[in-house]
Design an enzyme around this catalytic site. Sequence first.
Site, PDB file in Angstrom:
ATOM      1  N   GLU A 132      29.924  33.310  32.025  1.00  0.00           N
ATOM      2  CA  GLU A 132      30.323  32.159  32.847  1.00  0.00           C
ATOM      3  C   GLU A 132      29.082  31.459  33.373  1.00  0.00           C
ATOM      4  O   GLU A 132      27.962  31.968  33.234  1.00  0.00           O
ATOM      5  CB  GLU A 132      31.228  32.621  33.997  1.00  0.00           C
ATOM      6  CG  GLU A 132      32.584  33.112  33.509  1.00  0.00           C
ATOM      7  CD  GLU A 132      33.484  33.631  34.611  1.00  0.00           C
ATOM      8  OE1 GLU A 132      33.064  33.671  35.778  1.00  0.00           O
ATOM      9  OE2 GLU A 132      34.617  34.016  34.285  1.00  0.00           O
ATOM     10  N   HIS A 261      35.403  24.097  42.339  1.00  0.00           N
ATOM     11  CA  HIS A 261      35.383  24.531  40.934  1.00  0.00           C
ATOM     12  C   HIS A 261      35.370  23.276  40.064  1.00  0.00           C
ATOM     13  O   HIS A 261      36.152  22.352  40.290  1.00  0.00           O
ATOM     14  CB  HIS A 261      36.610  25.383  40.620  1.00  0.00           C
ATOM     15  CG  HIS A 261      36.459  26.171  39.359  1.00  0.00           C
ATOM     16  ND1 HIS A 261      36.405  25.573  38.118  1.00  0.00           N
ATOM     17  CD2 HIS A 261      36.321  27.502  39.135  1.00  0.00           C
ATOM     18  CE1 HIS A 261      36.251  26.507  37.189  1.00  0.00           C
ATOM     19  NE2 HIS A 261      36.193  27.690  37.784  1.00  0.00           N
ATOM     20  N   ARG A 308      28.051  26.364  39.377  1.00  0.00           N
ATOM     21  CA  ARG A 308      29.185  25.493  39.713  1.00  0.00           C
ATOM     22  C   ARG A 308      28.840  24.299  40.578  1.00  0.00           C
ATOM     23  O   ARG A 308      29.405  23.227  40.425  1.00  0.00           O
ATOM     24  CB  ARG A 308      30.202  26.315  40.493  1.00  0.00           C
ATOM     25  CG  ARG A 308      31.223  26.833  39.605  1.00  0.00           C
ATOM     26  CD  ARG A 308      32.176  27.680  40.339  1.00  0.00           C
ATOM     27  NE  ARG A 308      32.642  28.617  39.349  1.00  0.00           N
ATOM     28  CZ  ARG A 308      33.341  29.681  39.589  1.00  0.00           C
ATOM     29  NH1 ARG A 308      33.662  29.976  40.834  1.00  0.00           N
ATOM     30  NH2 ARG A 308      33.716  30.448  38.628  1.00  0.00           N
ATOM     31  N   HIS A 369      37.650  25.502  45.805  1.00  0.00           N
ATOM     32  CA  HIS A 369      37.977  26.773  45.134  1.00  0.00           C
ATOM     33  C   HIS A 369      37.632  27.985  45.984  1.00  0.00           C
ATOM     34  O   HIS A 369      38.390  28.961  46.023  1.00  0.00           O
ATOM     35  CB  HIS A 369      37.193  26.806  43.824  1.00  0.00           C
ATOM     36  CG  HIS A 369      37.415  28.021  42.985  1.00  0.00           C
ATOM     37  ND1 HIS A 369      38.640  28.318  42.432  1.00  0.00           N
ATOM     38  CD2 HIS A 369      36.573  29.014  42.595  1.00  0.00           C
ATOM     39  CE1 HIS A 369      38.536  29.441  41.725  1.00  0.00           C
ATOM     40  NE2 HIS A 369      37.303  29.890  41.821  1.00  0.00           N
ATOM     41  N   ARG A 404      28.357  30.564  45.408  1.00  0.00           N
ATOM     42  CA  ARG A 404      28.664  31.857  44.787  1.00  0.00           C
ATOM     43  C   ARG A 404      28.506  31.794  43.269  1.00  0.00           C
ATOM     44  O   ARG A 404      28.946  30.838  42.628  1.00  0.00           O
ATOM     45  CB  ARG A 404      30.100  32.245  45.125  1.00  0.00           C
ATOM     46  CG  ARG A 404      30.586  33.502  44.428  1.00  0.00           C
ATOM     47  CD  ARG A 404      31.977  33.848  44.886  1.00  0.00           C
ATOM     48  NE  ARG A 404      32.942  32.853  44.502  1.00  0.00           N
ATOM     49  CZ  ARG A 404      33.717  32.937  43.423  1.00  0.00           C
ATOM     50  NH1 ARG A 404      33.643  33.980  42.614  1.00  0.00           N
ATOM     51  NH2 ARG A 404      34.575  31.978  43.146  1.00  0.00           N
TER      52      ARG A 404
HETATM   53  P1  FAD Z   1      43.188  37.145  48.958  1.00  0.00           P
HETATM   54  O1  FAD Z   1      43.222  37.743  47.630  1.00  0.00           O
HETATM   55  O2  FAD Z   1      43.396  35.731  49.119  1.00  0.00           O
HETATM   56  O3  FAD Z   1      44.118  37.980  49.915  1.00  0.00           O
HETATM   57  C1  FAD Z   1      44.359  37.545  51.236  1.00  0.00           C
HETATM   58  C2  FAD Z   1      45.603  38.253  51.741  1.00  0.00           C
HETATM   59  O4  FAD Z   1      45.750  38.007  53.140  1.00  0.00           O
HETATM   60  C3  FAD Z   1      46.877  37.768  51.094  1.00  0.00           C
HETATM   61  O5  FAD Z   1      47.691  38.906  50.888  1.00  0.00           O
HETATM   62  C4  FAD Z   1      47.489  36.852  52.148  1.00  0.00           C
HETATM   63  O6  FAD Z   1      48.880  36.704  52.058  1.00  0.00           O
HETATM   64  C5  FAD Z   1      47.084  37.608  53.410  1.00  0.00           C
HETATM   65  N1  FAD Z   1      47.043  36.814  54.642  1.00  0.00           N
HETATM   66  C6  FAD Z   1      46.430  35.631  54.867  1.00  0.00           C
HETATM   67  N2  FAD Z   1      46.610  35.251  56.151  1.00  0.00           N
HETATM   68  C7  FAD Z   1      47.336  36.228  56.748  1.00  0.00           C
HETATM   69  C8  FAD Z   1      47.864  36.406  58.050  1.00  0.00           C
HETATM   70  N3  FAD Z   1      47.725  35.495  59.042  1.00  0.00           N
HETATM   71  N4  FAD Z   1      48.566  37.543  58.318  1.00  0.00           N
HETATM   72  C9  FAD Z   1      48.777  38.480  57.347  1.00  0.00           C
HETATM   73  N5  FAD Z   1      48.329  38.329  56.087  1.00  0.00           N
HETATM   74  C10 FAD Z   1      47.614  37.235  55.793  1.00  0.00           C
HETATM   75  N6  FAD Z   1      36.845  35.441  41.796  1.00  0.00           N
HETATM   76  C11 FAD Z   1      36.223  36.201  40.883  1.00  0.00           C
HETATM   77  O7  FAD Z   1      35.363  37.022  41.237  1.00  0.00           O
HETATM   78  N7  FAD Z   1      36.556  36.092  39.575  1.00  0.00           N
HETATM   79  C12 FAD Z   1      37.488  35.216  39.123  1.00  0.00           C
HETATM   80  O8  FAD Z   1      37.772  35.159  37.946  1.00  0.00           O
HETATM   81  C13 FAD Z   1      38.131  34.378  40.062  1.00  0.00           C
HETATM   82  N8  FAD Z   1      39.041  33.466  39.672  1.00  0.00           N
HETATM   83  C14 FAD Z   1      39.726  32.749  40.617  1.00  0.00           C
HETATM   84  C15 FAD Z   1      40.737  31.885  40.228  1.00  0.00           C
HETATM   85  C16 FAD Z   1      41.506  31.222  41.171  1.00  0.00           C
HETATM   86  C17 FAD Z   1      42.608  30.280  40.737  1.00  0.00           C
HETATM   87  C18 FAD Z   1      41.237  31.421  42.547  1.00  0.00           C
HETATM   88  C19 FAD Z   1      42.063  30.727  43.594  1.00  0.00           C
HETATM   89  C20 FAD Z   1      40.206  32.257  42.941  1.00  0.00           C
HETATM   90  C21 FAD Z   1      39.451  32.927  41.992  1.00  0.00           C
HETATM   91  N9  FAD Z   1      38.419  33.792  42.364  1.00  0.00           N
HETATM   92  C22 FAD Z   1      37.793  34.548  41.427  1.00  0.00           C
HETATM   93  C23 FAD Z   1      38.155  34.062  43.768  1.00  0.00           C
HETATM   94  C24 FAD Z   1      38.831  35.374  44.167  1.00  0.00           C
HETATM   95  O9  FAD Z   1      40.081  35.444  43.537  1.00  0.00           O
HETATM   96  C25 FAD Z   1      39.019  35.481  45.657  1.00  0.00           C
HETATM   97  O10 FAD Z   1      37.844  35.134  46.339  1.00  0.00           O
HETATM   98  C26 FAD Z   1      39.392  36.911  46.028  1.00  0.00           C
HETATM   99  O11 FAD Z   1      40.517  37.318  45.284  1.00  0.00           O
HETATM  100  C27 FAD Z   1      39.669  37.004  47.516  1.00  0.00           C
HETATM  101  O12 FAD Z   1      40.218  38.255  47.787  1.00  0.00           O
HETATM  102  P2  FAD Z   1      40.655  38.593  49.271  1.00  0.00           P
HETATM  103  O13 FAD Z   1      41.329  39.914  49.225  1.00  0.00           O
HETATM  104  O14 FAD Z   1      39.532  38.384  50.197  1.00  0.00           O
HETATM  105  O15 FAD Z   1      41.720  37.455  49.638  1.00  0.00           O
HETATM  106  C1  SIN Z   2      36.982  31.105  36.849  1.00  0.00           C
HETATM  107  O1  SIN Z   2      37.611  31.886  36.140  1.00  0.00           O
HETATM  108  O2  SIN Z   2      36.441  30.075  36.447  1.00  0.00           O
HETATM  109  C2  SIN Z   2      36.847  31.449  38.287  1.00  0.00           C
HETATM  110  C3  SIN Z   2      35.870  32.511  38.418  1.00  0.00           C
HETATM  111  C4  SIN Z   2      35.440  32.635  39.842  1.00  0.00           C
HETATM  112  O3  SIN Z   2      35.934  31.928  40.722  1.00  0.00           O
HETATM  113  O4  SIN Z   2      34.556  33.458  40.073  1.00  0.00           O
END
Ligand code: FAD
Ligand code: SIN
Length: 538
Positions: A132, A261, A308, A369, A404
Site C-alpha cells: 500500500e 483517504h 495518503r 478516513h 498514518r
Molecule cells: P472501532 O473499530 O471503530 O470500534 C469502536 C467501538 O466503540 C465500536 O464498537 C463502537 O460501537 C463503540 N463505541 C463508540 N462510541 C461508544 C460509546 N459512546 N459507548 C459505547 N460504545 C461506543 N486500518 C488498517 O490498519 N487497515 C485497513 O485496512 C483499514 N481499512 C479501513 C477501511 C475503512 C472503510 C475504515 C473506516 C477504516 C479502516 N482502517 C484500516 C482503520 C481501522 O479500521 C480503524 O482505525 C480501527 O479499526 C479502529 O479500531 P478501534 O477499535 O479503535 O475502533
Molecule cells: C485501505 O484499505 O485503503 C485502508 C487501509 C488503512 O486505512 O490503513
Amino acid sequence: MSNNNNPKTSITTPKIGGWDTDVLILGSGVAGLTTAIKLAKAFPNKKIIVATKDQKDESNTKYAQGGVAVVWDKFDSFESHIQDTLRAGDHENDEKIVRMVVEKAPQSLQELIDWGADFDFKDPLNYDLGKEGGHSAHRILHHKDITGFEIQKTLLEKVTQLSNIEVLPHHFAIDIITQHHTEKRKLNFGDADITCFGAYIMNEKTQEIDTYRAKVTLIATGGAGQVYASTTNPVIATGDGIAMAYRAKALVSDMQYQQFHPTALYEPGKSPAFLITEAVRGFGAYLRNKEGVRFMLQVDERAELASRDIVARAINMEMNRSGAECVYLDCTHLDAKGFIKHFPNIVEKCSSIGIDFTKDFIPVVPAMHYLMGGIVIDKEGQTSIKNLYANGESTRSGLHGANRLASNSLLEALVFGHQIAQHIIENTSILESKLPAIPAWNTEGTTDPKELVLITHNKKSVQYIMSDLVGIVRSNERLIRALDHLDYIYQDTEKLYKKVTLSPQIVELRNLNTIAYLIVKQSMEMKQNKGAFYSLDL
Ligand code: FAD
Ligand code: SIN
C-alpha cells in the site's frame, strides 16, 4: 467555548445498586476486544464488561479492507517499516513508540492467527503480502478485501470462549466518572490525581442511565469520521470517547491531523462513502484525471503509491484545477482474474452500480478516513487520568505522527492491547483499588424533546462546516469562520442538552461538536504545515 462536565449528576441522589466490575471496556472494535481477551486470559477470576453502543460487531474495524502491516517476509526488515512509518508521519511520530509497535507486530499477528484469523496465502507456505501507499515492501496481511470483517469475527468468537467477559450491546457510554462526580470537585487539565472510577452508561433498550463502577476503565470507542459530511467511517464514529476524556480533563492532542483517504467511491449523497482500498493501487491501478492523464507521476516519485496525505492533496488540487467532481482509478490494464480474487467485495460493489472495472474507470474522491489525534497515552496505554487506559483510533499514541502509514491502525490496537494487559499484569494492585460511592445520574428537570429536527439539523451543520472549512486545505480565515459557526451550535446544543431527556443522538451531537472544536482550535495553533495538515497561510 467552555468544556464543563456533565451538569446532571448530583451527589445528593445516590443510586442504590448499579454495576461493579473489575474492568470496564467501552467499545467492541479491535482495540476493545483485543484488550478484553488478553486481560480475561491473564485474570480468569476477574470480571470484564465490554459496553458497546450498537450491535457488538459494528465498528470501524469491521469495514477495514487493506489489512495489517507487519514485517513477515524475510527480505523485509523492521528498520524499513520503521522508516516508512516515520516518513509517512512527517517525522512527527514518537520514534520509540514506532520501534516498539513495529518490533512487536509479528508476535501480535501470530497471536491473532492463533485465535483463528485467516489471512490469504499465495502458496501453501507463504502469506500473500499486499503493498500500500508509503510502504517500501510487500508487508500487508489481508483477508481478501474484507480484512476487518475477518478480524472482528475472530475476536468476537474468541470472546465467547472466555466466560469472564460479558459484552453488552446497545449500551452507550455517556461520561466517565471521576472526582468531579464523587466529590463535586472542579478538575483542571494537568491535575495529577484525577482518577477514573467507571462510567455512566445508557441502556438503549430501557433508556436508563446506569452507574458502572470499575477498578480499571478502557476507552476504545474509535475515531470521529462522522464529524465530516463525507467519510468512509460508519455512523458509530462520533468521537465519543475522546470527548468524554476531554470533559474529564484528560490530555487530548494532535487533533489537527485528519487523514483523508484518497479513493472513496464517488457516489454523491451516499454516506458513509464506500472505500476502494489502497491495495488496489498496490495491485497496480493508476489514478487519472478527467483528461485521462496520470497526474501523480508529476507529484511524487512513488506516483500512486505516495503516502495518503500527498495523494489526497494532489487529487484535491486536480479537482480544483479542472472543476471536476472526482478523479478516476484505472484498473483496465490489470489481470482481471487476480483482481477479482483479491477484491471480490469491490468488484461486487462496482458492478452493482454499473461499473465494469475491466472497461470502465472507477470515479473516486478523497473522504475523511482516520483521526491521528486523540487521547494522549503512554507506551502502556495509560492516559493522563489514573486507572483510565485507552487504545485504538481514539488515542494519540505517537505511532502515526502527522499522517498514518496505511494499515498501521489495526496493528496499533493489537500491540497496545498487549501493552495494556502486560502493564496490569505487572501492577495487579490496580485491580484491588477501593471504589468510592458514586451518585446516580440525575435526570431531574429534563423532558422528552418535542422534535428531533433541532438535533439532526445541528449535526448536519457541524458536518458541513467541517467539510467546507476544515478539510484537506485550510486557512486562517476558514478556521476563524468555522469556530464562529461552531460556537453558535455549541450554545444551542448545551441548552438542549440541559433541557431534554438524554438520547444517543443528543450525546453524539454534543461529542461531535467537541471534536470539531478541538480540531479547529488545535489547527489554529499550528506553526507549519506537517503531514496531513495543510494551511494556505503557512
Ligand atoms: P472501532 O473499530 O471503530 O470500534 C469502536 C467501538 O466503540 C465500536 O464498537 C463502537 O460501537 C463503540 N463505541 C463508540 N462510541 C461508544 C460509546 N459512546 N459507548 C459505547 N460504545 C461506543 N486500518 C488498517 O490498519 N487497515 C485497513 O485496512 C483499514 N481499512 C479501513 C477501511 C475503512 C472503510 C475504515 C473506516 C477504516 C479502516 N482502517 C484500516 C482503520 C481501522 O479500521 C480503524 O482505525 C480501527 O479499526 C479502529 O479500531 P478501534 O477499535 O479503535 O475502533
Ligand atoms: C485501505 O484499505 O485503503 C485502508 C487501509 C488503512 O486505512 O490503513
